[in-house]
Design a protein around this motif. Sequence first.
Motif, PDB file in Angstrom:
ATOM      1  N   UNK A   1       0.685  -1.364   0.028  1.00 53.05           N
ATOM      2  CA  UNK A   1       0.091  -0.012   0.110  1.00 53.05           C
ATOM      3  C   UNK A   1       0.988   1.271   0.113  1.00 53.05           C
ATOM      4  N   UNK A   2       1.993   1.168   0.745  1.00 52.89           N
ATOM      5  CA  UNK A   2       2.773   2.455   0.787  1.00 52.89           C
ATOM      6  C   UNK A   2       3.525   2.704  -0.551  1.00 52.89           C
ATOM      7  N   UNK A   3       3.797   1.598  -1.080  1.00 50.45           N
ATOM      8  CA  UNK A   3       4.493   1.535  -2.424  1.00 50.45           C
ATOM      9  C   UNK A   3       3.734   2.289  -3.617  1.00 50.45           C
ATOM     10  N   UNK A   4       2.260   1.661  -3.421  1.00 54.25           N
ATOM     11  CA  UNK A   4       1.277   2.355  -4.354  1.00 54.25           C
ATOM     12  C   UNK A   4       0.809   3.769  -4.172  1.00 54.25           C
ATOM     13  N   UNK A   5       1.156   4.115  -3.047  1.00 56.99           N
ATOM     14  CA  UNK A   5       0.612   5.278  -2.462  1.00 56.99           C
ATOM     15  C   UNK A   5       1.723   6.298  -2.957  1.00 56.99           C
ATOM     16  N   UNK A   6       3.207   5.930  -2.779  1.00 60.37           N
ATOM     17  CA  UNK A   6       4.133   6.607  -3.144  1.00 60.37           C
ATOM     18  C   UNK A   6       4.567   6.878  -4.870  1.00 60.37           C
ATOM     19  N   UNK A   7       4.078   5.697  -5.533  1.00 54.98           N
ATOM     20  CA  UNK A   7       4.020   5.990  -6.967  1.00 54.98           C
ATOM     21  C   UNK A   7       3.035   6.921  -7.290  1.00 54.98           C
ATOM     22  N   UNK A   8       2.039   6.716  -6.657  1.00 54.76           N
ATOM     23  CA  UNK A   8       0.685   7.834  -7.054  1.00 54.76           C
ATOM     24  C   UNK A   8       1.360   9.349  -6.742  1.00 54.76           C
ATOM     25  N   UNK A   9       1.891   9.326  -5.558  1.00 54.91           N
ATOM     26  CA  UNK A   9       2.520  10.876  -5.133  1.00 54.91           C
ATOM     27  C   UNK A   9       3.685  11.201  -6.098  1.00 54.91           C
ATOM     28  N   UNK A  10       4.370  10.411  -6.551  1.00 55.35           N
ATOM     29  CA  UNK A  10       5.423  10.564  -7.532  1.00 55.35           C
ATOM     30  C   UNK A  10       4.777  11.037  -8.818  1.00 55.35           C
ATOM     31  N   UNK A  11       3.918  10.381  -9.180  1.00 54.79           N
ATOM     32  CA  UNK A  11       3.138  10.614 -10.670  1.00 54.79           C
ATOM     33  C   UNK A  11       2.547  12.114 -10.350  1.00 54.79           C
ATOM     34  N   UNK A  12       2.038  12.397  -9.275  1.00 54.80           N
ATOM     35  CA  UNK A  12       0.998  13.642  -9.190  1.00 54.80           C
ATOM     36  C   UNK A  12       2.370  14.624  -9.231  1.00 54.80           C
ATOM     37  N   UNK A  13       3.575  14.491  -8.557  1.00 54.07           N
ATOM     38  CA  UNK A  13       4.689  15.393  -8.422  1.00 54.07           C
ATOM     39  C   UNK A  13       5.004  15.730  -9.936  1.00 54.07           C
ATOM     40  N   UNK A  14       5.320  14.766 -10.461  1.00 50.47           N
ATOM     41  CA  UNK A  14       5.937  14.843 -11.960  1.00 50.47           C
ATOM     42  C   UNK A  14       4.991  15.529 -12.746  1.00 50.47           C
ATOM     43  N   UNK A  15       3.683  15.337 -12.824  1.00 49.02           N
ATOM     44  CA  UNK A  15       2.592  16.154 -13.396  1.00 49.02           C
ATOM     45  C   UNK A  15       2.604  17.719 -13.098  1.00 49.02           C
ATOM     46  N   UNK A  16       2.847  18.028 -11.944  1.00 49.65           N
ATOM     47  CA  UNK A  16       3.058  19.317 -11.169  1.00 49.65           C
ATOM     48  C   UNK A  16       4.230  20.011 -11.985  1.00 49.65           C
ATOM     49  N   UNK A  17       5.457  19.096 -11.916  1.00 54.72           N
ATOM     50  CA  UNK A  17       6.590  19.638 -12.252  1.00 54.72           C
ATOM     51  C   UNK A  17       6.390  20.166 -13.926  1.00 54.72           C
ATOM     52  N   UNK A  18       5.869  19.207 -14.603  1.00 56.65           N
ATOM     53  CA  UNK A  18       5.644  19.204 -16.044  1.00 56.65           C
ATOM     54  C   UNK A  18       4.638  20.525 -16.529  1.00 56.65           C
TER      55      UNK A  18
END
Length: 124
Positions: free
Chosen positions: A103-120
């Motif tokens: 669950x933590x890995x899934x949450x982390x992946x989701x957060x990383x994707x959101x962060x990358x979208x914001x950066x883009x």
Amino acid sequence: MSTRKEEFRQTIESNGLIDTLTRILTSLYEEPERPEKPLEFLMQELGAKSHEKLTKENKDLQQKVKALKKEIKNLKSKISKCGGNEEDSDEKENEKENEKEKKENEKEESENENEEEKENEEEN
């Protein structure tokens, strides 16, 4: 000058803000080439960490946490092998830990994707 303005001036002067800003602006002026992002230059001179550095540090720490969790899991399994009777409870605990880690890995992946979208979005 009004009393309020004078108090403000005295406050920033007594706390060294005027000297600090003067030093930073002087170093900006003395730069051979003007930085593309002057605000980032000022933040860097003030000692602030950039978003990229904080993101990298966060990822490094998350990897370290994962490695330590795996080490704990391995040590617990070694302990359970030595203990004998405690295997059932340890197996259940390991299963719970695996589910939690997943669950933590899934949450982390989701957060990383959101962060990358914001950066883009910021780059565009």
